[in-house]
Motif scaffolding. Structure first.
Motif, PDB file in Angstrom:
ATOM      1  N   LEU A 193       0.842  -1.196   0.000  1.00 16.95           N
ATOM      2  CA  LEU A 193       0.000   0.000   0.000  1.00 16.95           C
ATOM      3  C   LEU A 193       0.877   1.245   0.000  1.00 16.95           C
ATOM      4  CD1 LEU A 193      -2.684  -1.001   2.668  1.00 16.95           C
ATOM      5  CD2 LEU A 193      -3.028  -0.811   0.205  1.00 16.95           C
ATOM      6  N   PRO A 194       0.429   2.308  -0.658  1.00 13.08           N
ATOM      7  CA  PRO A 194       1.236   3.543  -0.676  1.00 13.08           C
ATOM      8  C   PRO A 194       1.303   4.183   0.708  1.00 13.08           C
ATOM      9  CG  PRO A 194      -0.903   3.893  -1.717  1.00 13.08           C
ATOM     10  CD  PRO A 194      -0.783   2.416  -1.471  1.00 13.08           C
ATOM     11  N   THR A 195       2.322   4.958   0.920  1.00  7.60           N
ATOM     12  CA  THR A 195       2.539   5.615   2.218  1.00  7.60           C
ATOM     13  C   THR A 195       1.341   6.461   2.624  1.00  7.60           C
ATOM     14  OG1 THR A 195       4.917   5.696   1.792  1.00  7.60           O
ATOM     15  CG2 THR A 195       4.053   7.182   3.471  1.00  7.60           C
ATOM     16  N   GLU A 196       0.721   7.122   1.653  1.00  3.65           N
ATOM     17  CA  GLU A 196      -0.415   7.993   1.958  1.00  3.65           C
ATOM     18  C   GLU A 196      -1.562   7.230   2.606  1.00  3.65           C
ATOM     19  OE1 GLU A 196       2.143   9.818  -1.014  1.00  3.65           O
ATOM     20  OE2 GLU A 196       1.174   7.853  -0.906  1.00  3.65           O
ATOM     21  N   ILE A 197      -1.792   5.988   2.181  1.00  2.00           N
ATOM     22  CA  ILE A 197      -2.864   5.177   2.760  1.00  2.00           C
ATOM     23  C   ILE A 197      -2.540   4.838   4.217  1.00  2.00           C
ATOM     24  CG2 ILE A 197      -4.124   3.010   2.619  1.00  2.00           C
ATOM     25  CD1 ILE A 197      -4.813   4.958   0.415  1.00  2.00           C
ATOM     26  N   PHE A 198      -1.302   4.460   4.469  1.00  2.00           N
ATOM     27  CA  PHE A 198      -0.902   4.168   5.848  1.00  2.00           C
ATOM     28  C   PHE A 198      -1.094   5.395   6.745  1.00  2.00           C
ATOM     29  CE2 PHE A 198       1.601   0.626   3.980  1.00  2.00           C
ATOM     30  CZ  PHE A 198       1.177  -0.388   4.825  1.00  2.00           C
ATOM     31  N   LEU A 199      -0.708   6.551   6.236  1.00  2.00           N
ATOM     32  CA  LEU A 199      -0.845   7.771   7.037  1.00  2.00           C
ATOM     33  C   LEU A 199      -2.310   8.080   7.339  1.00  2.00           C
ATOM     34  CD1 LEU A 199       1.851  10.031   5.330  1.00  2.00           C
ATOM     35  CD2 LEU A 199       1.963   8.977   7.602  1.00  2.00           C
ATOM     36  N   GLU A 200      -3.187   7.814   6.368  1.00  2.08           N
ATOM     37  CA  GLU A 200      -4.619   8.025   6.591  1.00  2.08           C
ATOM     38  C   GLU A 200      -5.149   7.081   7.672  1.00  2.08           C
ATOM     39  OE1 GLU A 200      -6.936  10.086   5.415  1.00  2.08           O
ATOM     40  OE2 GLU A 200      -5.531  11.259   4.198  1.00  2.08           O
ATOM     41  N   ILE A 201      -4.722   5.839   7.630  1.00  2.00           N
ATOM     42  CA  ILE A 201      -5.166   4.850   8.614  1.00  2.00           C
ATOM     43  C   ILE A 201      -4.611   5.176   9.994  1.00  2.00           C
ATOM     44  CG2 ILE A 201      -5.037   2.419   9.293  1.00  2.00           C
ATOM     45  CD1 ILE A 201      -4.883   1.741   6.282  1.00  2.00           C
ATOM     46  N   PHE A 202      -3.319   5.435  10.047  1.00  2.00           N
ATOM     47  CA  PHE A 202      -2.656   5.670  11.329  1.00  2.00           C
ATOM     48  C   PHE A 202      -3.163   6.938  12.018  1.00  2.00           C
ATOM     49  CE2 PHE A 202       1.400   3.241   9.870  1.00  2.00           C
ATOM     50  CZ  PHE A 202       0.688   2.054   9.972  1.00  2.00           C
ATOM     51  N   ALA A 203      -3.675   7.882  11.234  1.00  2.00           N
ATOM     52  CA  ALA A 203      -4.155   9.142  11.811  1.00  2.00           C
ATOM     53  C   ALA A 203      -5.340   8.934  12.751  1.00  2.00           C
ATOM     54  CB  ALA A 203      -4.542  10.114  10.694  1.00  2.00           C
ATOM     55  N   PHE A 204      -6.049   7.821  12.602  1.00  2.00           N
ATOM     56  CA  PHE A 204      -7.201   7.547  13.455  1.00  2.00           C
ATOM     57  C   PHE A 204      -6.816   6.868  14.766  1.00  2.00           C
ATOM     58  CE2 PHE A 204      -9.180   7.901   9.269  1.00  2.00           C
ATOM     59  CZ  PHE A 204     -10.289   8.687   9.552  1.00  2.00           C
ATOM     60  N   LEU A 205      -5.563   6.455  14.898  1.00  2.00           N
ATOM     61  CA  LEU A 205      -5.159   5.664  16.055  1.00  2.00           C
ATOM     62  C   LEU A 205      -4.395   6.501  17.076  1.00  2.00           C
ATOM     63  CD1 LEU A 205      -3.882   2.453  14.223  1.00  2.00           C
ATOM     64  CD2 LEU A 205      -6.117   2.821  15.278  1.00  2.00           C
ATOM     65  N   PRO A 206      -4.719   6.365  18.365  1.00  2.00           N
ATOM     66  CA  PRO A 206      -3.885   6.993  19.390  1.00  2.00           C
ATOM     67  C   PRO A 206      -2.532   6.304  19.468  1.00  2.00           C
ATOM     68  CG  PRO A 206      -5.586   5.626  20.398  1.00  2.00           C
ATOM     69  CD  PRO A 206      -5.875   5.664  18.928  1.00  2.00           C
ATOM     70  N   LEU A 207      -1.580   6.967  20.077  1.00  2.00           N
ATOM     71  CA  LEU A 207      -0.201   6.494  20.082  1.00  2.00           C
ATOM     72  C   LEU A 207      -0.066   5.081  20.635  1.00  2.00           C
ATOM     73  CD1 LEU A 207       2.779   7.049  19.591  1.00  2.00           C
ATOM     74  CD2 LEU A 207       2.882   8.147  21.837  1.00  2.00           C
ATOM     75  N   ARG A 208      -0.732   4.791  21.740  1.00  2.00           N
ATOM     76  CA  ARG A 208      -0.606   3.476  22.362  1.00  2.00           C
ATOM     77  C   ARG A 208      -1.046   2.372  21.401  1.00  2.00           C
ATOM     78  NH1 ARG A 208      -1.128   1.839  27.980  1.00  2.00           N
ATOM     79  NH2 ARG A 208      -1.836   3.949  28.477  1.00  2.00           N
ATOM     80  N   GLU A 209      -2.186   2.549  20.748  1.00  2.00           N
ATOM     81  CA  GLU A 209      -2.697   1.532  19.825  1.00  2.00           C
ATOM     82  C   GLU A 209      -1.824   1.434  18.576  1.00  2.00           C
ATOM     83  OE1 GLU A 209      -6.819   2.023  18.981  1.00  2.00           O
ATOM     84  OE2 GLU A 209      -7.343   2.396  21.080  1.00  2.00           O
ATOM     85  N   LEU A 210      -1.329   2.572  18.112  1.00  2.00           N
ATOM     86  CA  LEU A 210      -0.482   2.579  16.918  1.00  2.00           C
ATOM     87  C   LEU A 210       0.798   1.786  17.148  1.00  2.00           C
ATOM     88  CD1 LEU A 210       0.097   3.687  14.077  1.00  2.00           C
ATOM     89  CD2 LEU A 210       1.050   5.726  15.157  1.00  2.00           C
ATOM     90  N   VAL A 211       1.442   2.033  18.281  1.00  2.00           N
ATOM     91  CA  VAL A 211       2.685   1.334  18.587  1.00  2.00           C
ATOM     92  C   VAL A 211       2.437  -0.153  18.834  1.00  2.00           C
ATOM     93  CG1 VAL A 211       4.545   1.134  20.288  1.00  2.00           C
ATOM     94  CG2 VAL A 211       3.828   3.385  19.471  1.00  2.00           C
TER      95      VAL A 211
END
Length: 276
Positions: free
Chosen positions: A14-32
Motif C-alpha cells: 500500500l502507498p505511504t499515503e494510505i498508511f498515514l490516513e489509517i494511522f491518523a485515526f489511532l492513538p499512540l498506544r494503539e499505533l505502537v
C-alpha cells in the motif's frame, strides 16, 4: 495467451499515503502496539508522523513512557489527573486538554514549549489553596489573551473561577471560540472587544458545562458519530435531563431533529472538530 501467474498484493505494498490516513485515526498506544516493529517500512512511516493523539490518565506509567519516547510525534494530548507528567518536550503539540492539572503543569503551558498550539481545554486544578489556584490561571490567561499563542483558535477554561477583565490582556485576534467565566457583562464586552474575531463565546459564570462524570459514553473518542449518538441517547433519556445546560434544547431536538443536527454540527465546526 492468458498468463496463469497470479499477482498478490501484500499489506506493505500500500502507498505511504494510505498508511498515514489509517494511522491518523489511532492513538499512540494503539499505533505502537498494533504496527510498530512489523517491518522497517512501516516503522519509518510511524517515525515520520508528527500529529499523533495520546492520552495519559492517572499517572499511567506506560503512557508516560510513550510520551517520553516519542515527544516530537505527539500533536494532540489529553492529560487527566496525572500530576507526574511533564509534557514540555512536545514541540509539535497542536491540541491540549488538561484536566485536574497541577500549578506546575499550568505554568508550563507557554509559547516557548508549544509554538503551534491551536486548541486548549483546561478544567480544574490540583493546587493546595485558592491562592495557589489563582496565580497560574491569571498568568496563563495573560499569555493567551495577549496573543502569546498566535495560532490558538479555541480555548476552554472551565471550573477555574470567575474573572474580571484585565487591562494587561492586549487581545488575541486568532481566537475564534472561547469559554471563560467573566464576572460582569461589562467584563464580557471588554473581552469581546479584545478578541475581535470571536465567533463563539460562552460565559462560564452563567453556564455549567460539566459532563456527567463516570459515564462511559463520554470517554475520549475519535468518532464524531459516537459523540453525536451519545448526546442523542442522553437527550432521549428523561432520567438524565439534569445534565443539560439548556433543557429547551431537548424539546427542540424532539420537535425537529434536522434543525438540531444542523445547529449542533455548526457549533462543532466553529468550536473545533473532536481530535482526541
Amino acid at each position: 495467451m492468458i498468463s496463469n501467474h497470479i499477482f498478490q498484493t501484500s499489506f506493505e505494498d500500500l502507498p505511504t499515503e494510505i498508511f498515514l490516513e489509517i494511522f491518523a485515526f489511532l492513538p499512540l498506544r494503539e499505533l505502537v502496539k498494533a504496527f510498530s516493529g512489523l517491518n522497517s517500512y512501516i516503522d519509518l512511516i510511524i517515525e515520520s508522523m508528527t500529529d499523533i493523539k495520546h492520552v495519559v490518565t492517572y499517572n499511567d506509567v506506560n503512557a508516560i513512557i510513550l510520551l517520553q519516547l516519542r515527544p516530537t510525534q505527539i500533536g494532540h494530548l489529553v492529560i487527566v489527573h496525572a500530576e507526574k507528567v511533564d509534557f514540555t518536550s512536545l514541540i509539535n503539540l497542536r491540541s491540549l486538554k488538561l484536566n485536574f492539572g497541577t500549578c506546575a503543569q499550568f505554568d508550563s503551558i507557554r509559547p516557548k514549549y508549544f509554538p503551534i498550539l491551536e486548541i486548549l481545554h483546561i478544567y480544574d486544578m490540583l493546587c493546595s489553596s485558592s491562592k495557589d489556584n489563582s496565580r497560574p490561571i491569571i498568568d496563563l490567561l495573560e499569555v493567551i489573551l495577549s496573543n502569546g499563542f498566535p495560532q490558538l483558535r479555541v480555548c476552554t477554561a472551565i471550573r477555574i473561577g470567575t474573572l474580571s477583565f484585565s487591562k494587561r490582556w492586549k487581545g488575541s485576534p486568532s481566537l475564534h471560540s472561547l469559554c471563560l467565566g467573566m464576572k460582569t457583562e461589562h467584563d464580557q464586552e471588554q473581552l469581546r472587544s479584545a478578541c475581535p474575531n470571536l465567533r463563539r463565546f460562552v460565559n462560564g459564570r452563567r453556564s455549567s458545562i460539566d459532563l456527567p462524570k463516570g459515564d462511559e459514553e463520554w470517554k475520549t473518542t475519535t468518532s464524531l458519530m459516537t459523540l453525536i449518538e451519545a448526546t442523542i441517547r442522553i437527550i432521549d433519556n428523561p432520567s438524565d435531563n439534569h445534565y443539560f445546560i439548556h433543557p429547551e434544547r431537548a424539546v427542540e431536538y424532539r420537535n425537529n431533529r434536522q434543525t438540531y443536527y444542523k445547529k449542533a454540527l455548526n457549533s462543532m465546526l466553529i468550536y473545533g472538530r473532536p481530535r482526541y
